[in-house]
Design an enzyme around this catalytic site. Structure first.
Site, PDB file in Angstrom:
ATOM      1  N   ASP A  58     -21.782  -5.353  -3.105  1.00 62.33           N
ATOM      2  CA  ASP A  58     -20.980  -4.630  -4.084  1.00 62.33           C
ATOM      3  C   ASP A  58     -21.138  -5.306  -5.444  1.00 62.33           C
ATOM      4  O   ASP A  58     -20.923  -6.509  -5.563  1.00 62.33           O
ATOM      5  CB  ASP A  58     -19.509  -4.637  -3.651  1.00 62.33           C
ATOM      6  CG  ASP A  58     -18.634  -3.703  -4.473  1.00 62.33           C
ATOM      7  OD1 ASP A  58     -18.763  -3.708  -5.711  1.00 62.33           O
ATOM      8  OD2 ASP A  58     -17.814  -2.999  -3.879  1.00 62.33           O
TER       9      ASP A  58
ATOM     10  N   SER B 131     -11.158  -0.692  -5.220  1.00 62.18           N
ATOM     11  CA  SER B 131     -11.386  -1.605  -6.326  1.00 62.18           C
ATOM     12  C   SER B 131     -10.057  -2.194  -6.835  1.00 62.18           C
ATOM     13  O   SER B 131      -9.313  -2.776  -6.047  1.00 62.18           O
ATOM     14  CB  SER B 131     -12.167  -0.883  -7.417  1.00 62.18           C
ATOM     15  OG  SER B 131     -12.708  -1.779  -8.340  1.00 62.18           O
TER      16      SER B 131
ATOM     17  N   HIS C 239     -20.512   0.316  -4.740  1.00 62.27           N
ATOM     18  CA  HIS C 239     -19.116  -0.066  -4.933  1.00 62.27           C
ATOM     19  C   HIS C 239     -18.230   0.806  -4.051  1.00 62.27           C
ATOM     20  O   HIS C 239     -18.034   1.988  -4.325  1.00 62.27           O
ATOM     21  CB  HIS C 239     -18.740   0.105  -6.407  1.00 62.27           C
ATOM     22  CG  HIS C 239     -17.383  -0.417  -6.749  1.00 62.27           C
ATOM     23  ND1 HIS C 239     -16.959  -1.685  -6.436  1.00 62.27           N
ATOM     24  CD2 HIS C 239     -16.334   0.162  -7.390  1.00 62.27           C
ATOM     25  CE1 HIS C 239     -15.727  -1.871  -6.873  1.00 62.27           C
ATOM     26  NE2 HIS C 239     -15.325  -0.750  -7.445  1.00 62.27           N
TER      27      HIS C 239
END
Length: 531
Positions: free
Chosen positions: A472, A243, A500
């Protein structure tokens, strides 16, 4: 943007400002009228070209040599890990102007004779503790073959975890903050939301100090990572970032392409995009993720609380539920009621990982059918890192502090918001208004941004593996495509799935490709898709 739920071990980016964490999703191109001009409903133009991130000189400046040559004092901190303190300049432009101490950790490769190097990890956020994440998760994420050949290592980014964490509101004040209506219906509610942003930002300045808030940028943390690399004795940096951690890894590669080892960037962020675009696109990502959940719920479960007529009807039902809770919050069995803002947070939290879908079905069923908000409140508390004692995790504060320093606010004021809010609602009928209003938190921030969107080529770097998941919610797949495309040595590995992040148990195909890259330095073919 939003973080990943704590259960998944990953932390991400989401734009819901009152959640105090951050990332984004693909909301589609701006709509145009018949004459080709932007519609007055609030669409935005394509993002401007981002300037390139220029690499730093390969030779370390003399004033930084003492930091690169420091010897750390390591002590046992349990679980096979050692912990220490890395000292770096608070301001790299003024190394003599003061230092900041950063918490670091490491564990030795189980087969030191075959050691490749240290493998740094970062779970994202921004704001999550990389040290805590590594110590608690490395043995579950990596197979024994990787643990045998790499030291596991991490550094808490400045302003997070054990590295002088940003401090803002106390527990009771955070309870009030998370209750604030994030989709105001009238002028009075707008004023309440803006006042909440001001109060939050002021508390961060008073309790953290503007010196710290001015020096916790991604570029500064990337420079800290290079100091740590040298102190660990490695010529190259090996790294796994999730991320926001992909942005940190990409910035490192852009600054130090000659030092890039084996970099895996999973659930990628595109550093070229301004805040307005990432926030809007992230709202679209959550819309996509919700529709995937809704299709599964309405087609596979006869008792689905969102009906049986598919995603469109489910979306309408959820929106109607949010409006109902906005008008009359639900009891939860404790002093706090379930408000619209907490309900939205709870739903969004469960979209981060497919294994949370059963929890979301159960929580929505209790809320919609029985008027019981406890399940959604629990999901919201999990996202907000609210403990049973009413305290909140510090990543709630580090997230906006780093995000607002890295890039200017998406909207400067309510007048500007009104010209863009339509594009958020186009991207996400369910979450768009929430994300749009969240853009105003950075407009209230007490320090000016020092960063801007940048394009990163990292010319001369070794292959960098970029991993993207097609559905995602927090880091839209288009961002992985964009990051891999701009990196001169980017290799795109795609996962046709939900949730995710992909590496670490979601797909044997992804795991195999990443492990081969880490162990043998062999990249998959660019454009490979796993299921």
């Amino acid at each position: 943007m939003m973080r990943a739920p704590r259960k998944t071990a990953l932390t991400l980016c989401v734009a819901t400002a009152l959640l105090a964490t951050a990332c984004t999703s693909r909301g589609g191109p701006p709509l145009e009228s018949d004459d080709g001009s932007s519609e007055a409903t609030g669409t935005v133009e394509p993002p401007p070209d981002a300037p390139p991130l220029e690499p730093l000189p390969a030779e370390i400046p003399a004033e930084l040599q003492p930091y690169y040559e420091q010897e750390l004092s390591w002590s046992d901190c349990g679980g096979g890990y050692e912990c220490g303190t890395l000292t770096v300049p608070l301001d790299y432009a003024n190394p003599g102007g003061g230092d900041i101490d950063l918490r670091v950790t490491r564990s030795a490769a189980t087969n030191p004779d075959q050691r490749i190097g240290a493998l740094l990890m970062n779970p994202g956020g921004p704001g999550a503790s990389a040290v805590d994440f590594t110590q608690s998760s490395a043995e579950y994420i990596f197979p024994s073959e990787v643990l045998a050949r790499y030291d596991m290592a991490a550094i808490d980014p400045r302003g997070t975890g054990g590295s002088q964490p940003v401090e803002c509101l106390d527990g009771p004040a955070m309870d009030e903050y998370t209750l604030t209506d994030r989709t105001p219906d009238d002028e009075a509610e707008e004023e309440q939301l803006l006042a909440a942003f001001d109060e939050f930002a002021t508390a961060c300045a008073e309790n953290s100090g503007e010196d710290l808030l001015s020096h916790i940028s991604t570029i500064e943390t990337a420079r800290d990572m290079d100091v740590f690399r040298a102190v660990l004795g490695d010529d190259q940096l090996h790294y796994l970032g999730f991320s926001y951690g992909t942005k940190l890894g990409a910035v490192y590669a852009g600054l130090y392409p000659q030092n890039v080892g084996r970099l895996v960037l999973d659930a990628a962020v595109d550093p070229r995009l301004p805040t307005l675009y990432t926030d809007r696109e992230q709202s679209g990502g959550f819309e996509t993720a919700f529709r995937s959940f809704a299709e599964d719920c309405t087609s596979s479960f006869p008792d689905c609380p969102l009906g049986s007529e598919g995603a469109d009807d489910a979306s309408n039902r959820l929106s109607a539920f949010f409006e109902q809770v906005d008008a009359e919050p639900l009891p939860t069995g404790e002093d706090r009621q379930l408000t619209e803002s907490l309900a939205t947070t709870g739903v969004a939290n469960a979209l981060y990982a497919e294994f949370l879908w059963p929890d979301l079905r159960q929580a929505l069923s209790a809320a919609i059918n029985d008027g019981d908000g406890a399940g959604l409140l629990s999901l919201a508390d999990d996202y907000n890192e609210r403990g049973p004692d009413g305290s909140y995790g510090s990543s709630n504060f580090a997230f906006p502090a780093i995000s607002c320093l890295d890039s200017p606010a998406g909207n400067a004021d309510v007048a500007e918001l009104e010209t863009t809010i339509g594009s958020f609602e186009d991207a996400s009928p369910t979450f768009g208004r929430d994300f749009a209003w969240a853009t105003l938190l950075c407009a209230a921030w007490p320090v000016e941004p020092t960063g801007e969107p940048v394009s990163i080529a990292a010319e001369g770097a070794a292959d960098i593996l970029v991993v993207g998941t097609l559905r995602d919610p927090a880091t839209p797949y288009a961002w992985a495509e964009g990051l891999a495309d701009q990196l001169s040595s980017g290799i795109l590995l795609s996962y046709d799935g939900d949730g995710h992040g992909a590496y670490g148990g979601n797909s044997p195909c992804v795991d195999s490709a990443v492990n081969r890259y880490l162990l043998e330095n062999i990249s998959p073919e660019d454009g490979t898709t796993c299921s």
